[in-house]
Motif scaffolding. Structure first.
Motif, short mmCIF file in Angstrom:
data_model
loop_
_atom_site.label_atom_id
_atom_site.label_comp_id
_atom_site.label_asym_id
_atom_site.label_seq_id
_atom_site.Cartn_x
_atom_site.Cartn_y
_atom_site.Cartn_z
N LYS A 64 0.74 -1.23 -0.09
CA LYS A 64 0.08 0.06 0.04
C LYS A 64 0.89 1.38 0.06
O LYS A 64 1.89 1.23 0.74
N LYS A 65 0.41 2.15 -0.76
CA LYS A 65 1.06 3.49 -0.66
C LYS A 65 0.92 4.15 0.32
O LYS A 65 -0.23 3.88 1.31
N PHE A 66 1.66 4.92 0.97
CA PHE A 66 1.53 5.53 2.12
C PHE A 66 0.53 6.76 2.23
O PHE A 66 0.20 7.35 1.23
N SER A 68 -2.49 6.13 1.43
CA SER A 68 -3.50 5.97 0.42
C SER A 68 -3.85 4.61 0.48
O SER A 68 -3.40 3.75 0.96
N SER A 69 -5.22 4.37 -0.24
CA SER A 69 -5.73 3.00 -0.43
C SER A 69 -5.25 2.61 -1.72
O SER A 69 -5.44 1.20 -1.82
N GLU A 70 -4.27 2.99 -2.49
CA GLU A 70 -3.73 2.28 -3.64
C GLU A 70 -2.71 1.63 -3.36
O GLU A 70 -2.10 1.66 -2.17
N VAL A 71 -2.36 0.63 -4.30
CA VAL A 71 -1.26 0.02 -4.07
C VAL A 71 -0.05 0.20 -5.46
O VAL A 71 -0.35 0.78 -6.40
N LYS A 81 8.42 -5.90 7.06
CA LYS A 81 7.67 -5.22 6.39
C LYS A 81 6.21 -5.94 5.76
O LYS A 81 6.39 -7.08 5.54
N ASP A 82 5.07 -5.17 5.45
CA ASP A 82 3.92 -5.95 5.07
C ASP A 82 4.12 -5.85 3.69
O ASP A 82 4.52 -5.29 2.54
N VAL A 83 3.41 -7.02 2.94
CA VAL A 83 3.38 -7.33 1.58
C VAL A 83 2.02 -8.04 1.13
O VAL A 83 1.52 -8.68 2.12
N PHE A 84 1.38 -7.70 0.15
CA PHE A 84 0.34 -8.49 -0.31
C PHE A 84 0.54 -9.24 -1.66
O PHE A 84 1.39 -8.64 -2.51
#
Length: 433
Positions: A64-66, A68-71, A81-84
């Motif tokens: 996710k961008k800081f 923001s809901s965008e990726v 760190k988090d990752v999808f």
């Protein structure tokens, strides 16, 4: 062995359990709890200490961008760190883990083909990577299948996973012969797909699981015996999940490389069997929980600082026990018998762990001097203290009394023991109090 462990992604630890990506839906989110997550790496799915699937591919990685809901796409994600991700499985959930690795010498099994599709047009997107418009010529193509590209009858790159499969009306679980469709491959392609290529799918045996992971421990001292067997002092760490070691289980050796924040390891050896276990100088069939213990192993390349990983292959796998009803063969995994003490006596230490132990309460100075960490000054102090107090209660008491460091005491446990001592004038043995 050339397998290199790159990192571990654990699901349920990320700030967000999932994120919505147009065209993909909800992607599960995890946290990199060891090493790093590198896009394109192979992966194993671990659930409840069982390896459920192997040869998955980390085909899409976004974050996710800081504010923001965008990726945005990422090629590598660091420690904590988090990752999808998209790996070719849609059932990832909290509590699951992906073990990431590379292996140059042992590719996935592609000996059984299930279908062939012809590539009509490849497409590329900065978030989702490569998609292929295909027409299924023969057999069936399934969502999550293991596939490979062929060009002129020759393979192009490593096998990949179908990350998503779409028919003319939307997402589908399989694409039968004669049907057009779209295959999402993400960022797995080592060779750029071209119109006219063939996409071949492969069959994988259906198994409930591949292996059960028992536990892991760090090696602090190693004693190689003349017959090739190994006796090691290991420390089982305190972890959230129970660590367990059993006589008869198999072991692989992980040799560390890198730093704390980029920890990687190489599988240096595999296939050895635990032949004996001892804790507090007593032979036991099973060790659970944390602490220091002694492990006897069959022939294996083991060094100080290595990590040993205990596992039990599933029935029917190449290195596992025979499936129910099958004839037992040489690979049958049956734990060797545990020495049974005579009635009224304490359990005995396994022979491999007992053969070279030095008695700290009776050994002469030359024998003490050959023990790890023993300088001439420490030998002199040990002899003086032993004469003054009659001996030492155990290895730990000996080490503390002469000023050994904790890691030196751990190493000493594999080489020494302390016999029972008797206090002068009381007739009471210290360890019987």
């Amino acid at each position: 062995m050339t397998e290199r462990r790159l990192g571990l992604i654990e699901f349920g630890k990320a700030l967000n359990d999932s994120v919505s990506v147009p065209g993909l839906g909800e992607l599960p989110g995890g946290q990199v709890s060891a090493g790093r997550a590198t896009r394109g790496a192979r992966a194993r799915l671990i659930r409840n200490d069982r390896v459920l699937a192997d040869n998955l591919r980390l085909g899409i990685t976004v974050r996710k961008k800081f504010f923001s809901s965008e990726v945005e796409p990422v090629t590598e994600v660091g420690f904590l760190k988090d990752v999808f991700v998209v790996v070719g499985r849609r059932d990832l959930g909290n509590g699951d883990a992906l073990e990431l690795y590379t292996d140059e010498d042992v590719p996935p099994d592609t000996s059984r083909q299930t279908g062939t599709a012809q590539v009509h047009a490849p497409y590329f997107d900065e978030i989702t990577g490569v998609s292929l418009q295909v027409h299924q010529r023969a057999g069936v193509l399934r969502d999550g299948a293991l596939v490979g590209l062929l060009r002129g009858g020759r393979g192009g790159g490593q096998p990949m996973r179908v990350l998503r499969l779409y028919g003319p009306a939307g997402p589908v679980h399989e694409l039968p012969a004669g049907q057009p469709g779209t295959v999402l491959l993400g960022f797995q392609c080592e060779v750029q797909p071209m119109p006219g290529d063939a996409l071949v799918s492969f069959d994988e045996p259906e198994r409930e699981y591949l292996e059960h992971r028992e536990g892991w421990a760090v090696t602090h001292g190693v004693n190689h015996l003349p017959d090739g067997a190994v006796v090691a002092a290991v420390e089982v760490p305190e972890v959230q999940k129970a660590n367990r070691f059993s006589v008869g289980s198999m072991v692989r050796v992980l040799r560390p490389a890198g730093t704390t924040f980029n920890e990687r390891s190489t599988v240096a050896a595999t296939g050895a069997r635990i032949t004996s276990l001892a804790k507090d100088n007593l032979a036991v069939p099973v060790i659970s929980g944390s602490g220091v213990c002694t492990v006897g192993l069959s022939r294996i390349d083991l060094r100080e600082g290595d990590t040993i990983e205990a596992y039990i292959p599933a029935p029917g796998t190449p290195s596992g026990p025979a499936a129910p009803g099958a004839v037992s063969g040489p690979q049958q995994l049956a734990p060797p018998p545990i020495p049974t003490p005579a009635r009224g006596h304490a359990p005995v230490v396994p022979p491999v762990a007992q053969a070279s132990l030095v008695d700290l309460n009776t050994a002469p100075p030359p024998e003490l001097a050959r023990l790890p960490g023993m300088t001439p000054q420490r030998v002199a102090a040990a002899i003086e203290l032993r004469g003054r107090q009659g001996g030492f209660a155990d290895v730990e008491a000996f080490g503390i009394a002469i000023g050994l460091q904790p890691h030196e005491i751990v190493r000493l446990r594999t080489r020494a023991t302390a016999s029972r001592i008797q206090h002068h004038g009381t007739g009471v043995r210290q360890l019987d109090i």
